[in-house]
Design a protein around this motif. Structure first.
Motif, PDB file in Angstrom:
ATOM      1  N   LEU A  42      60.729  97.313  63.681  1.00  0.00           N
ATOM      2  CA  LEU A  42      61.018  98.697  62.926  1.00  0.00           C
ATOM      3  C   LEU A  42      62.345  99.057  62.953  1.00  0.00           C
ATOM      4  O   LEU A  42      62.933  99.325  61.835  1.00  0.00           O
ATOM      5  N   THR A  43      63.324  98.494  63.927  1.00  0.00           N
ATOM      6  CA  THR A  43      64.798  98.781  63.926  1.00  0.00           C
ATOM      7  C   THR A  43      65.394  97.864  62.503  1.00  0.00           C
ATOM      8  O   THR A  43      66.137  98.331  61.723  1.00  0.00           O
ATOM      9  N   THR A  44      64.728  96.620  62.527  1.00  0.00           N
ATOM     10  CA  THR A  44      65.136  95.655  61.611  1.00  0.00           C
ATOM     11  C   THR A  44      65.033  96.267  59.971  1.00  0.00           C
ATOM     12  O   THR A  44      65.746  96.017  59.188  1.00  0.00           O
ATOM     13  N   ALA A  45      63.720  96.789  60.174  1.00  0.00           N
ATOM     14  CA  ALA A  45      63.198  97.189  58.884  1.00  0.00           C
ATOM     15  C   ALA A  45      64.002  98.390  58.299  1.00  0.00           C
ATOM     16  O   ALA A  45      64.564  98.362  57.151  1.00  0.00           O
ATOM     17  N   VAL A  46      64.586  99.282  59.237  1.00  0.00           N
ATOM     18  CA  VAL A  46      65.535 100.342  58.823  1.00  0.00           C
ATOM     19  C   VAL A  46      66.964  99.729  58.377  1.00  0.00           C
ATOM     20  O   VAL A  46      67.378 100.072  57.365  1.00  0.00           O
ATOM     21  N   VAL A  47      67.384  98.850  59.122  1.00  0.00           N
ATOM     22  CA  VAL A  47      68.573  98.359  58.788  1.00  0.00           C
ATOM     23  C   VAL A  47      68.615  97.526  57.500  1.00  0.00           C
ATOM     24  O   VAL A  47      69.656  97.484  56.487  1.00  0.00           O
ATOM     25  N   LEU A  48      67.448  96.645  57.210  1.00  0.00           N
ATOM     26  CA  LEU A  48      67.190  96.039  56.016  1.00  0.00           C
ATOM     27  C   LEU A  48      67.407  96.861  54.868  1.00  0.00           C
ATOM     28  O   LEU A  48      67.935  96.694  53.762  1.00  0.00           O
ATOM     29  N   GLY A  49      66.643  98.290  55.099  1.00  0.00           N
ATOM     30  CA  GLY A  49      66.753  99.106  54.028  1.00  0.00           C
ATOM     31  C   GLY A  49      68.224  99.760  53.768  1.00  0.00           C
ATOM     32  O   GLY A  49      68.535  99.725  52.521  1.00  0.00           O
ATOM     33  N   LEU A  50      68.836 100.094  54.711  1.00  0.00           N
ATOM     34  CA  LEU A  50      69.976 100.541  54.690  1.00  0.00           C
ATOM     35  C   LEU A  50      71.105  99.448  53.835  1.00  0.00           C
ATOM     36  O   LEU A  50      71.763  99.882  52.846  1.00  0.00           O
ATOM     37  N   LEU A  51      70.881  98.115  54.158  1.00  0.00           N
ATOM     38  CA  LEU A  51      71.782  97.295  53.544  1.00  0.00           C
ATOM     39  C   LEU A  51      71.193  96.922  52.066  1.00  0.00           C
ATOM     40  O   LEU A  51      72.067  96.899  51.183  1.00  0.00           O
ATOM     41  N   ALA A  52      69.997  97.135  51.755  1.00  0.00           N
ATOM     42  CA  ALA A  52      69.712  97.028  50.326  1.00  0.00           C
ATOM     43  C   ALA A  52      70.077  98.092  49.399  1.00  0.00           C
ATOM     44  O   ALA A  52      70.431  98.293  48.355  1.00  0.00           O
ATOM     45  N   ALA A  53      70.194  99.694  50.037  1.00  0.00           N
ATOM     46  CA  ALA A  53      70.878 100.593  49.537  1.00  0.00           C
ATOM     47  C   ALA A  53      72.257 100.499  49.088  1.00  0.00           C
ATOM     48  O   ALA A  53      72.832 101.256  48.288  1.00  0.00           O
ATOM     49  N   ASN A  54      72.922  99.713  49.819  1.00  0.00           N
ATOM     50  CA  ASN A  54      74.425  99.712  49.934  1.00  0.00           C
ATOM     51  C   ASN A  54      75.188  98.477  49.414  1.00  0.00           C
ATOM     52  O   ASN A  54      76.322  98.288  49.262  1.00  0.00           O
ATOM     53  N   LEU A  55      74.432  97.628  49.277  1.00  0.00           N
ATOM     54  CA  LEU A  55      75.174  96.130  49.074  1.00  0.00           C
ATOM     55  C   LEU A  55      75.201  96.117  47.501  1.00  0.00           C
ATOM     56  O   LEU A  55      74.430  96.656  46.593  1.00  0.00           O
ATOM     57  N   PRO A  56      76.162  95.862  46.973  1.00  0.00           N
ATOM     58  CA  PRO A  56      76.695  96.165  45.444  1.00  0.00           C
ATOM     59  C   PRO A  56      75.690  95.213  44.559  1.00  0.00           C
ATOM     60  O   PRO A  56      75.245  96.006  43.643  1.00  0.00           O
ATOM     61  N   GLY A  57      75.384  94.149  44.868  1.00  0.00           N
ATOM     62  CA  GLY A  57      74.246  93.277  44.128  1.00  0.00           C
ATOM     63  C   GLY A  57      73.130  93.918  43.965  1.00  0.00           C
ATOM     64  O   GLY A  57      72.279  93.595  43.086  1.00  0.00           O
ATOM     65  N   ILE A  58      72.699  94.692  45.038  1.00  0.00           N
ATOM     66  CA  ILE A  58      71.260  95.058  45.089  1.00  0.00           C
ATOM     67  C   ILE A  58      70.955  96.643  45.007  1.00  0.00           C
ATOM     68  O   ILE A  58      70.008  97.048  44.337  1.00  0.00           O
TER      69      ILE A  58
END
Length: 339
Positions: A40-56
């Protein structure tokens, strides 16, 4: 060819739903590679990365947004319903009335203490209420239930969820280490974990390091806390109706008990009857974790780092103070019940 409204809705939400479902796979893969990293921790972090990485991020904020928003709401609530299958009232009653009253007092003190700490750190909006709910009862599930009962936007639950998963993850490593330094018996460590760690999965990961006796004690104490999710949601719903009365028409008042909390209670009854085989319960536990992982990815994907940091540092400080508070209360309970 003209499409029906239902077809247009399905077309709009399907990409985001598929993305949330697909994100569960890398979350589990990272957990498999690094067992100390919870899914669950990993899922939150992956979501945050998806929301903030320029290409995604443009896709996340654009065509994927309707489906991700739906996943954050619906899958979270479905996971809370399935959580009921982990709770047997027979097992909880086996603790005895004295222990149950002490656990209820612990939850009340933890909730009030965490709420006051968060207010002292001037956290905005409903963050103090959500963090207090998650820390005192059952982590992500309690935050989701409280947010629904008080009609909090799912975007506003990301900071509390991130904090509760962070502190619960820290507990997996810290509590066994402290238990060893304090030379605590296995059962005492288990009670401590069940009384102070947030999510059920984190409790299991913390207590299993000390063996089956610790794990058994931890799970039953934790589930006694989980049962209090229903009265907490009912109280939140009642307060929400009172505050909304006069501002909305009666038909639009928030429900006293959200439907998914009623489902949670119904599945507690089903589990207590013992009619379901262990294989069904195990499969339901896996499905519940998958639902939570997809929902948490979707929640993380709805937040920009700039918005997260508005209260992020103060919220982190408040969470750590609250974590120490609840850890101390949980240890006191464990030592009392172990006598």
């Amino acid at each position: 060819m003209n499409r029906t409204p239902l077809q247009r809705t399905a077309t709009a939400v399907l990409p985001g739903l598929v993305t949330a479902a697909a994100a569960v796979l890398p979350a589990y893969l990272l957990h498999w590679l690094f067992p100390w990293l919870p899914v669950l921790t990993t899922a939150v972090v992956l979501g945050l990365l998806a929301a903030n990485l320029p290409g995604i991020s443009p896709a996340v904020a654009g065509p994927l947004k309707p489906g991700l928003s739906l996943a954050a709401r619906r899958l979270m609530r479905a996971g809370i319903v399935l959580l009921g299958l982990k709770v047997s009232l027979v097992d909880i009653a086996g603790l005895g009335w004295t222990a149950l009253l002490l656990i209820a007092a612990l939850v009340g003190a933890a909730f009030a203490g965490t709420y006051l700490v968060c207010r002292a750190f001037r956290l905005p909006g409903q963050e103090p209420l959500l963090i207090a709910s998650g820390f005192s009862i059952c982590g992500v599930s309690a935050i989701g239930a409280m947010a629904a009962a008080r009609r909090v936007r799912h975007e506003d639950t990301v900071v509390p969820i991130a904090l509760v998963t962070l502190c619960g993850t820290l507990a997996i490593g810290v509590l066994p280490l402290l238990g060893s330094l304090l030379d605590l018996p296995a059962e005492t460590l288990g009670i401590w974990a069940g009384a102070s760690v947030h999510d059920v999965g984190q409790v299991v990961a913390t207590a299993q390091t000390a063996g089956t006796a610790a794990l058994a004690a931890a799970v039953v104490v934790k589930l006694a806390r989980v049962v209090l999710l229903a009265p907490l949601a009912a109280a939140a719903g009642l307060l929400g109706r009172r505050s909304a009365r006069g501002e909305q028409t009666p038909g639009k008042l928030p429900p006293l008990v959200p439907l998914f909390v009623a489902g949670f209670l119904a599945l507690i009854v089903v589990r207590t009857t013992g009619v379901l085989p262990e294989s069904v319960l195990s499969a339901a536990a896996v499905v519940q974790e998958v639902f939570f992982a997809a929902a948490l990815f979707a929640l993380g994907a709805g937040v920009r780092f700039r918005a997260l940091f508005v209260s992020g540092f103060r919220a982190l400080a408040a969470a750590l103070v609250s974590w120490f508070l609840i850890g101390g209360l949980g240890l006191a309970l464990a030592l009392t019940l172990s006598r």
